[in-house]
Design a protein around this motif. Sequence first.
Motif, PDB file in Angstrom:
ATOM      1  N   PHE A  70       0.891  -1.286   0.052  1.00 44.95           N
ATOM      2  CA  PHE A  70      -0.041  -0.110  -0.037  1.00 44.95           C
ATOM      3  C   PHE A  70       0.831   1.321  -0.013  1.00 44.95           C
ATOM      4  O   PHE A  70       1.915   1.335   0.524  1.00 44.95           O
ATOM      5  CB  PHE A  70      -0.953  -0.034   1.325  1.00 44.95           C
ATOM      6  N   VAL A  71       0.484   2.188  -0.690  1.00 46.23           N
ATOM      7  CA  VAL A  71       1.141   3.606  -0.725  1.00 46.23           C
ATOM      8  C   VAL A  71      -0.173   4.562  -0.301  1.00 46.23           C
ATOM      9  O   VAL A  71      -1.124   4.546  -0.597  1.00 46.23           O
ATOM     10  CB  VAL A  71       1.524   3.981  -1.935  1.00 46.23           C
ATOM     11  N   ILE A  72       0.145   5.336   0.795  1.00 45.34           N
ATOM     12  CA  ILE A  72      -0.594   6.471   1.395  1.00 45.34           C
ATOM     13  C   ILE A  72      -0.012   7.688   0.765  1.00 45.34           C
ATOM     14  O   ILE A  72       0.814   8.266   1.030  1.00 45.34           O
ATOM     15  CB  ILE A  72      -0.571   6.437   2.798  1.00 45.34           C
ATOM     16  N   ALA A  73      -0.896   8.123  -0.108  1.00 48.31           N
ATOM     17  CA  ALA A  73      -0.510   9.317  -0.981  1.00 48.31           C
ATOM     18  C   ALA A  73      -1.044  10.655  -0.554  1.00 48.31           C
ATOM     19  O   ALA A  73      -1.738  11.503  -0.886  1.00 48.31           O
ATOM     20  CB  ALA A  73      -1.412   9.413  -2.273  1.00 48.31           C
ATOM     21  N   THR A  78      -0.763  10.521   6.613  1.00 51.41           N
ATOM     22  CA  THR A  78      -2.076  10.326   7.412  1.00 51.41           C
ATOM     23  C   THR A  78      -2.406   8.709   7.662  1.00 51.41           C
ATOM     24  O   THR A  78      -2.511   8.012   6.773  1.00 51.41           O
ATOM     25  CB  THR A  78      -3.119  10.830   6.486  1.00 51.41           C
ATOM     26  N   GLY A  79      -2.404   8.587   8.783  1.00 51.00           N
ATOM     27  CA  GLY A  79      -2.864   7.150   9.545  1.00 51.00           C
ATOM     28  C   GLY A  79      -1.955   6.218   9.325  1.00 51.00           C
ATOM     29  O   GLY A  79      -2.166   4.696   9.252  1.00 51.00           O
ATOM     30  N   LEU A  80      -0.728   6.386   8.861  1.00 50.88           N
ATOM     31  CA  LEU A  80       0.446   5.543   8.466  1.00 50.88           C
ATOM     32  C   LEU A  80       0.533   4.340   9.616  1.00 50.88           C
ATOM     33  O   LEU A  80       0.720   3.035   9.167  1.00 50.88           O
ATOM     34  CB  LEU A  80       1.783   5.995   8.281  1.00 50.88           C
ATOM     35  N   ASP A  81       0.640   4.743  11.041  1.00 51.35           N
ATOM     36  CA  ASP A  81       1.096   3.921  11.892  1.00 51.35           C
ATOM     37  C   ASP A  81      -0.030   2.775  11.860  1.00 51.35           C
ATOM     38  O   ASP A  81       0.166   1.329  12.322  1.00 51.35           O
ATOM     39  CB  ASP A  81       1.398   4.407  13.426  1.00 51.35           C
ATOM     40  N   PRO A  90       4.161  -4.385   3.123  1.00 48.18           N
ATOM     41  CA  PRO A  90       4.446  -3.133   3.252  1.00 48.18           C
ATOM     42  C   PRO A  90       3.420  -1.740   3.206  1.00 48.18           C
ATOM     43  O   PRO A  90       2.725  -2.043   2.042  1.00 48.18           O
ATOM     44  CB  PRO A  90       5.470  -2.826   2.031  1.00 48.18           C
ATOM     45  N   VAL A  91       3.617  -0.997   3.813  1.00 49.36           N
ATOM     46  CA  VAL A  91       2.586   0.386   3.860  1.00 49.36           C
ATOM     47  C   VAL A  91       3.726   1.537   4.161  1.00 49.36           C
ATOM     48  O   VAL A  91       4.377   1.672   4.939  1.00 49.36           O
ATOM     49  CB  VAL A  91       1.720   0.467   4.926  1.00 49.36           C
ATOM     50  N   ILE A  92       3.573   2.223   2.811  1.00 47.25           N
ATOM     51  CA  ILE A  92       4.656   3.386   2.471  1.00 47.25           C
ATOM     52  C   ILE A  92       3.754   4.767   2.547  1.00 47.25           C
ATOM     53  O   ILE A  92       2.980   4.990   1.540  1.00 47.25           O
ATOM     54  CB  ILE A  92       5.596   3.233   1.524  1.00 47.25           C
ATOM     55  N   GLY A  93       4.196   5.587   3.462  1.00 46.27           N
ATOM     56  CA  GLY A  93       3.626   6.792   3.451  1.00 46.27           C
ATOM     57  C   GLY A  93       4.628   7.825   2.285  1.00 46.27           C
ATOM     58  O   GLY A  93       6.039   7.525   2.170  1.00 46.27           O
ATOM     59  N   ILE A  94       4.114   8.571   1.624  1.00 46.13           N
ATOM     60  CA  ILE A  94       4.878   9.302   0.624  1.00 46.13           C
ATOM     61  C   ILE A  94       5.717  10.429   1.149  1.00 46.13           C
ATOM     62  O   ILE A  94       6.690  10.676   0.592  1.00 46.13           O
ATOM     63  CB  ILE A  94       4.089  10.179  -0.484  1.00 46.13           C
ATOM     64  N   GLY A  95       5.502  10.880   2.237  1.00 47.22           N
ATOM     65  CA  GLY A  95       6.314  11.713   3.214  1.00 47.22           C
ATOM     66  C   GLY A  95       7.638  11.099   3.366  1.00 47.22           C
ATOM     67  O   GLY A  95       8.674  11.494   3.051  1.00 47.22           O
ATOM     68  N   GLU A  96       7.420   9.747   4.163  1.00 42.78           N
ATOM     69  CA  GLU A  96       8.645   9.248   4.768  1.00 42.78           C
ATOM     70  C   GLU A  96       9.372   8.931   3.428  1.00 42.78           C
ATOM     71  O   GLU A  96      10.720   8.794   3.268  1.00 42.78           O
ATOM     72  CB  GLU A  96       8.268   8.133   5.473  1.00 42.78           C
ATOM     73  N   ALA A  97       8.622   8.214   2.467  1.00 40.20           N
ATOM     74  CA  ALA A  97       9.458   7.917   1.209  1.00 40.20           C
ATOM     75  C   ALA A  97      10.343   8.972   0.504  1.00 40.20           C
ATOM     76  O   ALA A  97      11.621   8.658   0.311  1.00 40.20           O
ATOM     77  CB  ALA A  97       8.616   7.200   0.060  1.00 40.20           C
ATOM     78  N   GLY A 200       6.904  12.541  -3.632  1.00 42.55           N
ATOM     79  CA  GLY A 200       6.744  11.403  -2.851  1.00 42.55           C
ATOM     80  C   GLY A 200       5.863  10.161  -3.436  1.00 42.55           C
ATOM     81  O   GLY A 200       6.315   9.065  -3.111  1.00 42.55           O
ATOM     82  N   VAL A 201       5.009  10.374  -4.487  1.00 37.07           N
ATOM     83  CA  VAL A 201       4.110   9.418  -4.940  1.00 37.07           C
ATOM     84  C   VAL A 201       5.271   8.524  -5.747  1.00 37.07           C
ATOM     85  O   VAL A 201       5.487   7.159  -5.625  1.00 37.07           O
ATOM     86  CB  VAL A 201       3.285  10.036  -6.093  1.00 37.07           C
ATOM     87  N   ALA A 202       6.340   9.147  -6.569  1.00 37.65           N
ATOM     88  CA  ALA A 202       6.957   8.221  -7.177  1.00 37.65           C
ATOM     89  C   ALA A 202       8.109   7.355  -6.445  1.00 37.65           C
ATOM     90  O   ALA A 202       8.397   6.229  -6.506  1.00 37.65           O
ATOM     91  CB  ALA A 202       7.869   8.997  -8.394  1.00 37.65           C
TER      92      ALA A 202
END
Length: 241
Positions: A70-73, A78-81, A90-97, A200-202
Amino acid sequence: MHVTVINPNTTASMTRAIGEAARAAAAAGTTIVATNPDSGPASIEGYYDEVFSIPGLIAEMKKARGTDAFVIACFDDTGLDGARSLADVPVIGIGEAAMHMATLVATRFSVITTLKVSVPALEHNVRKYGFDARCGRVRACEVPVLALEDPASGARAKISSEIVRAKDEDGAEAIVLGCAGMAELAASLTREHGLPVIDGVASAVKLAEAMIGLGLKTSKVGGYAPPRAKAYAGTFAWAAP
């Protein structure tokens, strides 16, 4: 590979643009499904919007079938944890990425986001992820999220001006674009300013592909352990683990 990209706000036009950016970054064998919830805020600008976007995000995750990541865009991640507690993939937030990517190509980066109301939340994430020694500043260009879709908003020019200031005032060697709605600007701003401008999306899509390829899963020992079974009352009965 199958990657589900969830835009936690309810604006379908933004979800379509996010999906296009994700597919442009994805490898030939990767299937991208971009989705958004039916209920919640039209955009996420600050803490209050974030709270009401999380139930919709979790609902979209619960509906997904056969996804490898999953990617949280949303750049606020938002709600990553909570999302990582729900999923073993894997769940990846675009900010952290995007911040991770910036540290691989520069010693110092700055973030350029939309409105000042979002700056405290993003500064919190910078510290949470351990990037405070590498991040010069979180800057706001004062363009509302939904105005990024309006050519008359002058969004690109305002972001470009903040990049100049980030280079001069922050010593930034790379720029992280602090909103999923800015994704299409990364390549042209990189050429214009002569430094990496990171979307962050890419970044999240490429990290998702790498994690899937490595067989990495979300740890279920400790903080991201599955939630304990219990009843949820009322409106959120559907979310009971």
